[in-house]
Design an enzyme around this catalytic site. Structure first.
Site, PDB file in Angstrom:
ATOM      1  N   GLY A  25       1.581  13.223-108.950  1.00  0.00           N
ATOM      2  CA  GLY A  25       1.775  12.014-107.995  1.00  0.00           C
ATOM      3  C   GLY A  25       0.512  11.586-107.178  1.00  0.00           C
ATOM      4  O   GLY A  25       0.299  10.535-106.853  1.00  0.00           O
ATOM      5  N   ASP A  69       0.716  13.462-102.543  1.00  0.00           N
ATOM      6  CA  ASP A  69       1.079  12.376-102.475  1.00  0.00           C
ATOM      7  C   ASP A  69       2.320  12.098-101.229  1.00  0.00           C
ATOM      8  O   ASP A  69       2.060  11.494-100.407  1.00  0.00           O
ATOM      9  CB  ASP A  69       1.883  11.839-103.687  1.00  0.00           C
ATOM     10  CG  ASP A  69       2.932  12.528-104.202  1.00  0.00           C
ATOM     11  OD1 ASP A  69       2.988  13.830-103.698  1.00  0.00           O
ATOM     12  OD2 ASP A  69       3.556  12.280-105.431  1.00  0.00           O
ATOM     13  N   ASP A  80       7.485  16.030 -98.117  1.00  0.00           N
ATOM     14  CA  ASP A  80       8.976  15.840 -97.991  1.00  0.00           C
ATOM     15  C   ASP A  80       9.565  17.110 -97.684  1.00  0.00           C
ATOM     16  O   ASP A  80       9.457  17.337 -96.492  1.00  0.00           O
ATOM     17  CB  ASP A  80       9.466  15.750 -99.730  1.00  0.00           C
ATOM     18  CG  ASP A  80      10.994  15.307 -99.702  1.00  0.00           C
ATOM     19  OD1 ASP A  80      11.343  14.437 -98.931  1.00  0.00           O
ATOM     20  OD2 ASP A  80      11.482  15.540-100.551  1.00  0.00           O
ATOM     21  N   GLY A 130       8.576  20.204 -97.844  1.00  0.00           N
ATOM     22  CA  GLY A 130       7.656  21.042 -97.155  1.00  0.00           C
ATOM     23  C   GLY A 130       7.381  22.314 -98.123  1.00  0.00           C
ATOM     24  O   GLY A 130       6.300  23.256 -97.780  1.00  0.00           O
ATOM     25  N   LYS A 177       7.553  12.267 -95.005  1.00  0.00           N
ATOM     26  CA  LYS A 177       8.758  11.923 -94.605  1.00  0.00           C
ATOM     27  C   LYS A 177       9.447  13.045 -93.716  1.00  0.00           C
ATOM     28  O   LYS A 177      10.145  13.857 -94.221  1.00  0.00           O
ATOM     29  CB  LYS A 177       9.733  11.601 -95.820  1.00  0.00           C
ATOM     30  CG  LYS A 177       9.302  10.625 -96.909  1.00  0.00           C
ATOM     31  CD  LYS A 177      10.167  10.203 -97.873  1.00  0.00           C
ATOM     32  CE  LYS A 177      10.225  11.175 -99.233  1.00  0.00           C
ATOM     33  NZ  LYS A 177      11.211  10.666-100.233  1.00  0.00           N
ATOM     34  N   ASP A 196       6.359   8.609-109.000  1.00  0.00           N
ATOM     35  CA  ASP A 196       7.201   8.265-109.979  1.00  0.00           C
ATOM     36  C   ASP A 196       8.718   8.578-109.751  1.00  0.00           C
ATOM     37  O   ASP A 196       9.137   9.277-108.841  1.00  0.00           O
ATOM     38  CB  ASP A 196       6.966   9.255-111.249  1.00  0.00           C
ATOM     39  CG  ASP A 196       7.495  10.577-110.980  1.00  0.00           C
ATOM     40  OD1 ASP A 196       6.919  11.409-110.035  1.00  0.00           O
ATOM     41  OD2 ASP A 196       8.222  11.129-111.912  1.00  0.00           O
ATOM     42  N   ARG A 251       4.570   4.625-112.076  1.00  0.00           N
ATOM     43  CA  ARG A 251       3.391   5.514-111.283  1.00  0.00           C
ATOM     44  C   ARG A 251       2.183   4.102-111.410  1.00  0.00           C
ATOM     45  O   ARG A 251       1.402   4.264-110.554  1.00  0.00           O
ATOM     46  CB  ARG A 251       2.768   6.635-112.318  1.00  0.00           C
ATOM     47  CG  ARG A 251       3.518   7.828-112.251  1.00  0.00           C
ATOM     48  CD  ARG A 251       2.923   8.855-112.962  1.00  0.00           C
ATOM     49  NE  ARG A 251       3.815  10.343-113.149  1.00  0.00           N
ATOM     50  CZ  ARG A 251       4.117  10.949-112.358  1.00  0.00           C
ATOM     51  NH1 ARG A 251       3.752  11.022-111.048  1.00  0.00           N
ATOM     52  NH2 ARG A 251       4.728  12.048-112.626  1.00  0.00           N
TER      53      ARG A 251
HETATM   54  P1  IMP Z   1       8.291  18.882-101.022  1.00  0.00           P
HETATM   55  O1  IMP Z   1       7.363  18.643-100.008  1.00  0.00           O
HETATM   56  O2  IMP Z   1       8.022  20.509-101.608  1.00  0.00           O
HETATM   57  O3  IMP Z   1       9.705  18.578-100.982  1.00  0.00           O
HETATM   58  O4  IMP Z   1       7.785  17.948-102.344  1.00  0.00           O
HETATM   59  C1  IMP Z   1       7.113  17.046-102.177  1.00  0.00           C
HETATM   60  C2  IMP Z   1       7.012  16.526-103.556  1.00  0.00           C
HETATM   61  O5  IMP Z   1       8.150  15.859-104.097  1.00  0.00           O
HETATM   62  C3  IMP Z   1       5.730  15.503-103.680  1.00  0.00           C
HETATM   63  O6  IMP Z   1       4.491  15.780-103.988  1.00  0.00           O
HETATM   64  C4  IMP Z   1       6.612  14.257-104.726  1.00  0.00           C
HETATM   65  O7  IMP Z   1       5.853  14.878-106.144  1.00  0.00           O
HETATM   66  C5  IMP Z   1       7.807  14.665-104.946  1.00  0.00           C
HETATM   67  N1  IMP Z   1       8.575  13.706-103.968  1.00  0.00           N
HETATM   68  C6  IMP Z   1       9.081  13.854-102.770  1.00  0.00           C
HETATM   69  N2  IMP Z   1       9.472  12.468-102.356  1.00  0.00           N
HETATM   70  C7  IMP Z   1       9.131  11.695-103.530  1.00  0.00           C
HETATM   71  C8  IMP Z   1       9.650  10.201-103.529  1.00  0.00           C
HETATM   72  O8  IMP Z   1      10.134   9.832-102.492  1.00  0.00           O
HETATM   73  N3  IMP Z   1       9.010   9.537-104.611  1.00  0.00           N
HETATM   74  C9  IMP Z   1       8.564  10.414-105.524  1.00  0.00           C
HETATM   75  N4  IMP Z   1       8.139  11.917-105.392  1.00  0.00           N
HETATM   76  C10 IMP Z   1       8.472  12.260-104.346  1.00  0.00           C
HETATM   77 MG    MG Z   2       3.571  15.854-105.954  1.00  0.00          MG
END
Ligand code: IMP
Ligand code: MG
Length: 177
Positions: free
Chosen positions: A43, A101, A104, A106, A132, A160, A166
């Site tokens: 991403g 990217d 979310d 974490g 977020k 994506d 993308r």
């Molecule tokens: P986390 O912080 O481990 O939950 O993951 C973050 C990853 O989840 C990001 O790098 C993205 O690849 C994917 N992700 C989280 N939210 C989104 C979204 O709204 N759209 C697309 N990918 C997302």
């Molecule tokens: Mg990612």
């Protein structure tokens, strides 16, 4: 105008300004040391390539790793798999900046930081284009953030949904029905 009910969240112009503002901050912090960029696939590829071209600080290397927390769909599984061919010598003793990217839950932050931290970097920081914070499940601190956004699932500018969208040049979201 993309189909499928996608709604614009961040325009190309706003992305451009945010990327150059981030580059200015990073330039200030790494002016005397230079840095190694590690792009989190897939991403962050477009964000990383734009950021790389804005940076004035010396970028010693560009590396990639893959972190997968999503199977298909939009829910995080909570466990993150890191796949990488980054050599330890690329990281040891270097000032390393991870480029992602979206912040979310974490969990990706924790997994990637642990993985690269074990390779002995001189310093390790985390840059994310989008954040977020409402979704956070672990208490982690991102060092550079482009935009703080509400809890929407977003696509475009490298991001994506099941590998689609993308290539959209701006960031879009799916409005709740
Ligand atoms: P986390 O912080 O481990 O939950 O993951 C973050 C990853 O989840 C990001 O790098 C993205 O690849 C994917 N992700 C989280 N939210 C989104 C979204 O709204 N759209 C697309 N990918 C997302
Ligand atoms: Mg990612």
């Amino acid at each position: 105008m993309p189909a499928d009910g996608l709604t614009l969240l961040i325009s190309q112009g706003e992305l451009r300004s945010a990327v150059s503002e981030l580059a200015r901050q990073i330039d200030r912090d790494y002016a005397s040391t230079g840095l190694v960029l590690v792009c989190v696939l897939k991403g962050a590829t477009i964000f990383t390539s734009d950021l790389l071209r804005e940076l004035q600080a010396s970028v010693h290397r560009l590396e990639f790793l893959r972190a997968s927390s999503y199977g298909s769909g939009t829910e995080s599984s909570g466990s993150v798999r890191v796949e990488s061919s980054v050599a330890e010598g690329a990281i040891a003793g270097r000032h390393v900046l991870i480029v992602d990217d979206i912040a979310d839950t974490g969990h990706t932050f924790v997994a990637v930081t642990k993985f690269l931290g074990a390779m002995g970097p001189a310093s390790l920081r985390y840059c994310t284009l989008l954040d977020k914070p409402d979704r956070r499940e672990v208490d982690v601190q991102y060092d550079y953030v482009g935009f703080t956004i509400p809890n929407h699932f977003v696509v475009g500018y490298g991001m994506d949904m099941d590998e689609r969208y993308r290539g959209l040049p701006a960031v879009y979201y799916f409005p709740n029905p």
